[in-house]
Design a protein around this motif. Structure first.
Motif, PDB file in Angstrom:
ATOM      1  N   ILE A  15      80.426 -20.861 -51.646  1.00 25.73           N
ATOM      2  CA  ILE A  15      79.591 -19.663 -51.521  1.00 25.73           C
ATOM      3  C   ILE A  15      80.493 -18.438 -51.491  1.00 25.73           C
ATOM      4  CG2 ILE A  15      77.863 -18.463 -50.150  1.00 25.73           C
ATOM      5  CD1 ILE A  15      76.979 -21.114 -49.046  1.00 25.73           C
ATOM      6  N   PHE A  73      61.602 -21.333 -57.909  1.00 24.20           N
ATOM      7  CA  PHE A  73      61.967 -21.452 -56.495  1.00 24.20           C
ATOM      8  C   PHE A  73      63.148 -20.556 -56.130  1.00 24.20           C
ATOM      9  CE2 PHE A  73      64.576 -23.452 -53.182  1.00 24.20           C
ATOM     10  CZ  PHE A  73      63.681 -23.365 -52.124  1.00 24.20           C
ATOM     11  N   PHE A  74      64.182 -20.580 -56.962  1.00 24.28           N
ATOM     12  CA  PHE A  74      65.408 -19.869 -56.590  1.00 24.28           C
ATOM     13  C   PHE A  74      65.366 -18.376 -56.930  1.00 24.28           C
ATOM     14  CE2 PHE A  74      67.947 -24.004 -56.652  1.00 24.28           C
ATOM     15  CZ  PHE A  74      68.206 -23.964 -55.292  1.00 24.28           C
ATOM     16  N   LEU A  75      64.572 -18.027 -57.940  1.00 18.57           N
ATOM     17  CA  LEU A  75      64.680 -16.650 -58.439  1.00 18.57           C
ATOM     18  C   LEU A  75      63.501 -15.762 -58.072  1.00 18.57           C
ATOM     19  CD1 LEU A  75      66.075 -17.469 -61.987  1.00 18.57           C
ATOM     20  CD2 LEU A  75      67.336 -16.974 -59.893  1.00 18.57           C
ATOM     21  N   ASP A  76      62.299 -16.340 -57.959  1.00 16.04           N
ATOM     22  CA  ASP A  76      61.145 -15.498 -57.682  1.00 16.04           C
ATOM     23  C   ASP A  76      60.960 -15.364 -56.179  1.00 16.04           C
ATOM     24  OD1 ASP A  76      61.026 -15.630 -60.357  1.00 16.04           O
ATOM     25  OD2 ASP A  76      59.280 -16.945 -60.474  1.00 16.04           O
ATOM     26  N   GLU A  81      60.630 -13.256 -52.368  1.00 13.42           N
ATOM     27  CA  GLU A  81      61.256 -12.202 -51.592  1.00 13.42           C
ATOM     28  C   GLU A  81      62.781 -12.186 -51.750  1.00 13.42           C
ATOM     29  OE1 GLU A  81      60.232 -12.660 -47.517  1.00 13.42           O
ATOM     30  OE2 GLU A  81      61.357 -10.880 -46.880  1.00 13.42           O
ATOM     31  N   PHE A  82      63.390 -13.353 -51.685  1.00 13.51           N
ATOM     32  CA  PHE A  82      64.843 -13.426 -51.817  1.00 13.51           C
ATOM     33  C   PHE A  82      65.188 -14.231 -53.050  1.00 13.51           C
ATOM     34  CE2 PHE A  82      64.065 -13.029 -47.300  1.00 13.51           C
ATOM     35  CZ  PHE A  82      64.978 -12.053 -46.932  1.00 13.51           C
ATOM     36  N   LYS A  83      66.291 -13.884 -53.690  1.00 12.92           N
ATOM     37  CA  LYS A  83      66.722 -14.798 -54.744  1.00 12.92           C
ATOM     38  C   LYS A  83      68.073 -15.394 -54.385  1.00 12.92           C
ATOM     39  CE  LYS A  83      68.776 -11.989 -58.457  1.00 12.92           C
ATOM     40  NZ  LYS A  83      69.435 -10.962 -57.831  1.00 12.92           N
ATOM     41  N   ASP A  84      68.294 -16.561 -54.949  1.00 12.05           N
ATOM     42  CA  ASP A  84      69.542 -17.277 -54.662  1.00 12.05           C
ATOM     43  C   ASP A  84      70.611 -16.772 -55.631  1.00 12.05           C
ATOM     44  OD1 ASP A  84      70.402 -20.265 -53.400  1.00 12.05           O
ATOM     45  OD2 ASP A  84      71.524 -19.563 -55.147  1.00 12.05           O
ATOM     46  N   ASP A  85      71.570 -16.029 -55.111  1.00 14.95           N
ATOM     47  CA  ASP A  85      72.534 -15.367 -55.994  1.00 14.95           C
ATOM     48  C   ASP A  85      73.371 -16.334 -56.803  1.00 14.95           C
ATOM     49  OD1 ASP A  85      71.862 -12.773 -54.966  1.00 14.95           O
ATOM     50  OD2 ASP A  85      72.866 -13.435 -53.133  1.00 14.95           O
ATOM     51  N   SER A 104      66.103 -29.230 -54.181  1.00 14.74           N
ATOM     52  CA  SER A 104      66.886 -28.002 -54.094  1.00 14.74           C
ATOM     53  C   SER A 104      67.513 -27.784 -52.725  1.00 14.74           C
ATOM     54  CB  SER A 104      65.981 -26.819 -54.415  1.00 14.74           C
ATOM     55  OG  SER A 104      64.839 -26.857 -53.573  1.00 14.74           O
ATOM     56  N   CYS A 105      67.390 -28.745 -51.808  1.00 14.92           N
ATOM     57  CA  CYS A 105      67.905 -28.503 -50.460  1.00 14.92           C
ATOM     58  C   CYS A 105      69.429 -28.576 -50.423  1.00 14.92           C
ATOM     59  CB  CYS A 105      67.342 -29.523 -49.482  1.00 14.92           C
ATOM     60  SG  CYS A 105      65.612 -29.234 -49.135  1.00 14.92           S
ATOM     61  N   PHE A 106      69.997 -27.769 -49.548  1.00 12.31           N
ATOM     62  CA  PHE A 106      71.445 -27.824 -49.383  1.00 12.31           C
ATOM     63  C   PHE A 106      71.830 -27.579 -47.938  1.00 12.31           C
ATOM     64  CE2 PHE A 106      70.284 -23.490 -50.635  1.00 12.31           C
ATOM     65  CZ  PHE A 106      70.910 -22.713 -49.667  1.00 12.31           C
ATOM     66  N   ARG A 159      52.430 -23.004 -54.217  1.00  9.81           N
ATOM     67  CA  ARG A 159      53.544 -22.130 -53.875  1.00  9.81           C
ATOM     68  C   ARG A 159      54.577 -22.078 -55.007  1.00  9.81           C
ATOM     69  NH1 ARG A 159      55.492 -20.876 -47.976  1.00  9.81           N
ATOM     70  NH2 ARG A 159      57.305 -19.646 -48.498  1.00  9.81           N
ATOM     71  N   GLU A 160      54.867 -23.238 -55.620  1.00 11.74           N
ATOM     72  CA  GLU A 160      55.953 -23.300 -56.597  1.00 11.74           C
ATOM     73  C   GLU A 160      55.482 -23.354 -58.044  1.00 11.74           C
ATOM     74  OE1 GLU A 160      58.634 -22.656 -55.352  1.00 11.74           O
ATOM     75  OE2 GLU A 160      58.473 -23.306 -53.268  1.00 11.74           O
TER      76      GLU A 160
END
Ligand SMILES: Cc1cc2nc3c(=O)[nH]c(=O)nc-3n(C[C@H](O)[C@H](O)[C@H](O)COP(=O)(O)OP(=O)(O)OC[C@H]3O[C@@H](n4cnc5c(N)ncnc54)[C@H](O)[C@@H]3O)c2cc1C
Ligand code: SF4
Ligand code: SF4
Ligand code: SF4
Ligand code: FES
Lengths: 349, 273, 615
Positions: free
Chosen positions: A72, A111-114, A116-120, A256-258, A316-317
């Motif tokens: 990260i 899931f990752f991009l849309d 409130e937050f996106k996964d950079d 997608s869990c980490f 949701r997804e």
């Protein structure tokens, strides 16, 4: 979504297409075999490494976007510490992935991009990735079941380019502007796709779709999980067989869990790492106080299925959490992979 | 903008020992950076080399140069034990704030019943600060705070100040009798029967260990408080704080982004088998 | 491609996998589908094996008395410590290895112990843990035992599985059991507890009282051998084992009717060697009476349990020098003054308390290993060694096949490869040189280990792995010297008391010596893990001056415990029946027993147990 454009490509020109695409990105990731004979999506150096007739790779091509483990950031110095984010500006082309995996990438995108937050980390990779999919003209793997998940045998959206084999010709579909730019690089190889070719692909896909097993377990499992109509006994049976290896999550293109840990390198640099995790593992929810809200294997089994199949998550997804690739069938030590679970749920009804 | 996973660097300005196992850390962001939070939100705190963990904001407000957090130490815990071993002047990482926080507007004009068990007082404290700062906008105020032993009482000075006020009913109880304790003895629910509240105008704010919840819910219901008016702050294993790592999900809700503050009506929907 | 083929460093299943380095310092493990026991399956440990590479528990720098030191200092101090121990004679020093060493590392240890230190005391913990089962199997099967490839479990129509906990001890084997049961094989689980996991797949779940498995298996062999119902004595034994007659008959007819029988267990799960012997016996009987195939699948404890023993890491047991076994070294009773532990957290086997007691007795303790542990904490000198993924080598898997182990990263911190460390130590010791590079070691292995003569080492590359399965005869040397029963020492009341298991072969089948069998059954009857006690003869009780219900201090080489006394006239006076807590005693009965020509009975060396009044 209809394609932006369609073309035809003589089947024997495929190699040339691949060769041309090798120069279109910093890295081309495609289906290649290790010397012992396992198939992975890995860096392709020359065209003859690519193998398109593969039974589904054990690890999904989504690892090119969401790797098994990645950095990260790292921290150097101490007064005050300086944070360095890894640079990832290399472009990537995913070649030869199957429709089910295309569907998985779509769900990951959502899931990752849309929201409130996106996964950079995902976003950085995804924005520089092009997808060239190859549709299935026959059942790809003894274990896959896209027909139950509506993700195959060809992708309706989500690709930049898609190739579908019809006898000795490929139908080439352009899905995005990025795909259009790729097609331009191939323009001298592409011909016009007449309606016959399009209709014939459609017809064959339909044929294959009906030929593939239609057990109907999936819709009934979705209904019963959403309605919380699955008995405790079934979850206990599934949980009892699960050996908690986590394999089903590690190979699932949708999971997608980490988890996140810090590791200190010999030179004192601290690396913050994330690595794929699984809700099937007991430590997934265990807190520092020792309290574990999902202490029982049955609770974890229920959670896994709920996340993948409950309608509340589909809402949701956008899509369900299983694309029918069949990978979990190969890795599951306890024989309680997705098709077995949906079957157990339906049998109880 | 910094990426969502990259922390800002903060320095530990001071450390106050609350109890043998809890300390309050006052953090200040470097380079004049500021942070704005509302009560009930949380931050992700990094102790580099040990890891990152969520902690409730202990102070709330706009454009603050830093904030307080109160942390219980788990001797085996990576972050909490690491943090407790640090001295003022040490650097940590800070991301956030995250989470919905308490809906303070919805509390205006209401009687408020705070119920805290143990470290559950931590997220409630900034809300109490807020409410006391604008005391006239709220009705009757009650705090029921239970902890195990006298030595585990958090925020002694503040509690004394709150108790000294006549517009704030503060009741403390400890779990088991102790020679140094003269007040009530018994878990926090034993304070309920004597409680005089107007249920229809009351919001209950409840934070504590999960075992406490069913009992408090039962007592609140007995008093006539509806499920919508019982407000909880939940704790779940968290790794990202932004709805991606999956750890905090309960049913189809993410505690980090949909919560951590939920009404009991919402929590009923989230019950897992 | 950044993926290197390798073998999982944990259990004896020996799963094939790929190891890849990510972001410079992280390992990621992925299963292999085509070259693996598991055909793509791994257990949790396997999936997470990559994290060993960045583990926070790694030993990175040499230490002297827990303080970091330079390599030169550490080697000098270690060498000085070893010398001062050897001054008291070469019998004063022991070398104890882990079962995770590669073949090359294990061989280097043997060279170091035998050629440089010249001590007979060399052993591995893995051998000690597996030994009981392996002895039992080898004794019955009359061949050095190797398990068939685990995938063959799926071709059986009846599977007898010992303990559901093979799910944890040998997950890969359990995976195949599940697969087979799902495909219609009849699964029999024999266990002391109900385990939901395999339980609901089982066609028959035999729940027996704790400790009665040996008795149950013995009766099963009798029933299958004779094709008959049990006699009255056996019936009552069955009852004592807590098994319904009906269930037992179902069990014996399932085994009797099996066309393709598989017996599956983990070598660590067995309590006494006889259990393994009975299980092997079952397969022999079935093979002799019409089954197409009957096989034992016994998975060992460590990833290279077999290879380490093949390389000669076992006590020297010929000539006048009698090497100590692993547990004997750890017991503190072997007279050792110094111990070198290589890559094994031995507290796992003897507990921290015993380890501390041992430490007090030792003049010098050297720890060479990759990870920190209580053993490292107590050591005078710690030498950090390159771990899995940091140096290349080979493992010998449960079926005897040899596989490559890859190197994907150079040793972290100041870790050094084991062979190099041993060479440094030899150098400092007396100027000798040991081979340090893999190819020299391999050439020497081929010369000195008969069954590895034909190994194609060049073919063992991680980019092009293929297993070599060497032929093996008489390559295992675990023959113990055994004292015949009449040579037992005469025993006084507060003196030494033997614990015995006597096995007699009669009419093609096995039986306990009746008097010991009675004692055994009685012991297990009342013995569960929560309230252990010791059973002695009433006369012994009197002589000791104690009474039923009072406590005595029981000491063996494997630890002491204060235990309540039960008196049973059926227990011979020279026998002390120990509870399950002393199972290490049973595990240590590793050697082949001597057969008494006159009676046909086979005897183990008795294990001494002393009884004393407390305080
Ligand atoms: C929204 C929220 C607010 C919190 N506020 C506070 C607070 O103000 N003061 C305080 O003392 N504690 C608070 N906690 C609990 C605190 O986060 C844990 O005590 C802490 O994560 C333990 O981390 P560790 O690394 O020391 O323990 P380890 O055992 O090393 O934990 C490893 C990981 O487990 C997770 N974890 C462990 N316990 C918990 C837990 N109880 N809740 C969530 N994740 C956990 C973390 O992700 C941590 O990184 C809060 C938790 C949440 C979810
Ligand atoms: S649940 Fe299984 S079949 Fe479905 S997408 Fe994931 S790995 Fe593929
Ligand atoms: S793969 Fe199977 S055994 Fe492993 S965690 Fe998933 S369900 Fe459990
Ligand atoms: S079963 Fe054994 S060898 Fe296979 S992955 Fe698990 S620990 Fe490793
Ligand atoms: S903390 Fe990661 S999803 Fe909520």
């Amino acid at each position: 979504m209809p394609p932006l454009a369609t073309y035809s490509l003589p089947a024997d020109k495929l190699e040339e297409v691949a060769d041309r695409l090798l120069t279109c990105a910093d890295r081309v990731i495609g289906p290649v075999r290790t010397p012992p004979g396992d198939l992975f999506f890995d860096v392709v150096r020359s065209v003859n490494e690519i193998e398109l007739q593969y039974g589904n790779s054990l690890l999904p091509p989504t690892t090119a976007l969401f790797p098994m483990a990645e950095e990260i950031f790292s921290v150097v110095g101490g007064t005050p510490p300086v944070i360095r984010a890894p640079r990832s500006d290399a472009s990537c082309l995913l070649f030869g992935i199957r429709p089910c995996d295309v569907a998985a990438i779509q769900r990951l995108d959502h899931f990752f991009l849309d929201g409130e937050f996106k996964d950079d980390l995902y976003a950085a990779r995804r924005s520089r990735t092009a997808i060239v999919a190859v549709a299935c003209s026959q059942k790809a793997d003894a274990r896959c079941f896209c027909s139950c998940c509506d993700t195959g045998p060809f992708a309706k959206t989500g690709y930049d380019l898609q190739l579908s084999l019809v006898d000795d010709t490929y139908l080439v579909e352009v899905g995005t502007e990025q795909g259009r730019r790729l097609a331009q690089r191939l323009s001298d190889l592409l011909g016009v796709a007449d309606d016959d070719l399009i209709l014939e692909r459609e017809r064959r896909a339909q044929e294959l779709f009906t030929e593939l097993e239609q057990k109907g377990n999936m819709p009934s499992a979705i209904r019963r999980i959403t309605g919380e109509a699955v008995s405790q006994a079934v979850w206990e049976r599934i949980g009892g067989r699960c050996m908690g290896c986590g394999g089903c999550s590690f190979v699932c293109p949708v999971c997608s869990c980490f988890y996140v840990i810090d590791q200190t390198l010999p030179d004192g640099t601290v690396q913050r790492i994330r690595a794929q995790d699984s809700c099937r593992l007991a430590g997934y929810t265990r807190e520092a106080s020792g309290h574990n809200p999902r202490a029982l294997p049955s609770q974890r089994a229920a959670r896994y299925s709920y996340h993948k199949l409950s309608y509340r998550y589909i809402e949701r997804e956008g899509t369900q959490g299983c694309v029918g690739c069949g990978r979990c069938v190969t890795v599951c030590l306890g024989g309680v992979h997705m098709p077995a679970v949906t079957e157990m749920i339906r049998r109880e009804a | 903008m910094r990426g969502a996973y990259l922390p800002n660097i903060a320095v530990i300005e001071s450390i106050r020992e609350e109890t043998p196992s809890e300390k309050t850390f006052t953090l200040r962001l470097l380079d004049g950076a500021t942070i704005s939070c509302i009560p009930g939100q949380f931050i992700m705190l990094s102790v580099f080399g040990r890891g990152e963990a969520p902690f409730c904001v202990g102070t709330a407000g706009q454009d603050m140069p830093g904030l307080d957090i109160t942390v219980r130490c788990y001797p085996e815990g990576q972050v909490t034990a690491g943090l407790h071993s640090l001295q003022p002047g040490a650097y940590v990482g800070l991301r956030g704030p995250f989470g919905n926080g308490f809906d303070v507007d919805a509390l205006h004009g209401k009687d408020i019943l705070f119920v805290a068990g143990g470290i559950g007082l931590v997220p409630i404290r900034p809300l109490i600060h807020y409410v006391l700062a604008e005391r006239n906008r709220f009705g009757q105020l009650t705090l029921l705070y239970g902890f195990r032993q006298p030595s585990e009482m958090l925020y002694r000075d503040e509690l004394a100040a709150w108790r000294a006020r006549d517009d704030f009913d503060v009741q403390l109880t400890i779990d088991e009798p102790h020679p140094d304790w003269e007040g009530p003895v018994g878990v926090v629910t034993t304070l309920f029967p004597d409680l005089q509240i107007k249920a229809s105008n009351t919001k209950a704010i409840i934070v504590g260990p999960p075992v406490m919840y069913p009992f408090v819910v039962a007592e609140c219901r007995k008093k006539g408080i509806t499920d919508e008016d019982m407000i909880f702050s939940l704790e779940r294993y968290m790794k990202c704080g932004i709805g991606k790592c999956g750890h905090c999900a309960i049913k189809h809700k993410y505690v980090c982004t949909d919560g951590p503050v939920f009404t009991y009506a919402e929590m009923r929907e989230m019950a897992e088998p | 491609m950044g993926k290197s083929f390798t073998i999982c460093p944990y259990c004896g299943c020996g799963c094939g996998m790929y190891l890849e380095l990510v972001a410079g310092h992280m390992g990621v493990a992925m299963p292999s589908q085509v070259q693996s026991m598991g055909a793509g399956r791994l257990c949790l440990r396997g999936w997470q094996a990559g994290s060993l590479i960045g583990s926070a528990a790694r030993l990175m720098r040499p230490q002297i008395a827990r303080e970091e030191a330079s390599w030169e200092e550490a080697i000098q101090t270690a060498s000085g410590g070893i010398k001062s121990v050897l001054d008291r004679g070469r019998h004063a020093l022991g070398v104890l290895c882990g079962g995770h060493l590669t073949n090359e590392e294990a061989f280097a240890c043997r060279l170091y112990a035998h050629d440089i230190l010249r001590t007979p005391h060399l052993d591995s913990c893995a051998r000690a843990v597996d030994a009981g089962s392996i002895w039992g199997l080898e004794h019955s099967l009359c061949t050095p035992y190797r398990s068939p490839p685990l995938a063959q479990i799926t071709r059986s129509d009846v599977i007898v599985c010992l303990n559901s906990n093979i799910r944890w001890d040998a997950p890969q084997a359990a995976g195949y059991v599940v697969e087979a049961a799902g495909a219609g094989s009849k699964l029999v689980v024999i266990d002391e507890v109900v385990d939901e996991g395999l339980g609901d797949l089982a066609a028959l779940y035999i729940l027996h009282k704790p400790g009665f498995r040996g008795v149950l298996l013995h009766l099963l062999v009798e029933a299958v051998a004779g094709g008959r119902r049990l006699d009255a004595e056996e019936q009552s034994a069955l009852q004592q084992a807590g098994v319904e007659t009906e269930a037992f008959h179902q069990l014996s007819s399932l085994v009797q009717d099996a066309k393709r029988l598989a017996v599956v267990f983990s070598t660590t799960a067995l309590q006494i060697p006889q259990e393994a012997a009975y299980l092997a016996e079952l397969t022999i009987l079935r093979q002799a009476s019409g089954a197409e195939v009957a096989q034992v699948f016994a998975v060992r404890s460590d990833c290279n349990s077999i290879g380490v023993v093949d390389m000669g890491v076992a006590p020297v047991r010929n000539g006048e020098a009698r090497g100590l076994g692993a547990f004997e070294m750890l017991s503190g009773n072997g007279g050792l003054q110094g111990l070198i532990v290589v890559a094994e957290a031995v507290e796992q086997f003897v507990g921290q308390q015993q380890l501390r007691r041992l430490r007090e007795q030792l003049q010098f303790l050297l720890y060479i290993g990759s990870f920190d542990s209580a053993t490292a904490e107590l050591a005078d000198v710690v030498l950090p060694m390159a771990g899995w993924g940091e140096c290349e080598g080979s493992f010998t898997c449960h079926d005897g096949s040899i596989w490559p182990v890859c190197r994907v990263i150079s040793p972290a911190g100041q870790r050094r490869p084991l062979a190099q460390i041993l060479n440094d130590l030899s150098n400092a010791h007396n100027g000798s040189v040991l081979p340090t590079d893999t190819s020299t070691l391999r050439a020497q292995i081929s010369r000195q280990v008969p069954s590895y003569r034909s190994v194609d080492w060049a073919g063992l590359s991680c980019t092009q792995p293929s297993a070599t399965v060497p032929s093996r005869d008489n390559d295992i040397d675990v023959v113990n010297t055994v004292a015949p029963i009449r040579e037992w020492p005469d025993i006084g009341v507060n003196g030494q008391r033997p614990y015995v298991l006597v096995v007699r072969r009669h009419e093609g089948s096995w039986a306990f010596d009746p008097r010991v069998r009675a004692a055994h059954i009685l012991a297990r009857e009342h013995t569960d893990q929560r309230s252990p006690f010791v059973i002695i003869n009433p006369r012994t009780c009197q002589q000791l001056g104690t009474r039923e219900g009072h406590s005595v201090m029981v000491s063996t080489a494997f630890g002491s415990q204060l235990l309540p006394v039960k008196c049973q006239a059926a227990v011979p006076q020279d026998v002390v029946v120990l509870p399950w807590q002393f199972r290490d005693v049973a595990h240590s009965l590793a050697g082949r027993p001597r057969v008494d020509d006159r009676t046909g009975s086979a005897y183990h060396q008795p294990v001494a147990a002393a009884l004393e009044l407390p305080g």
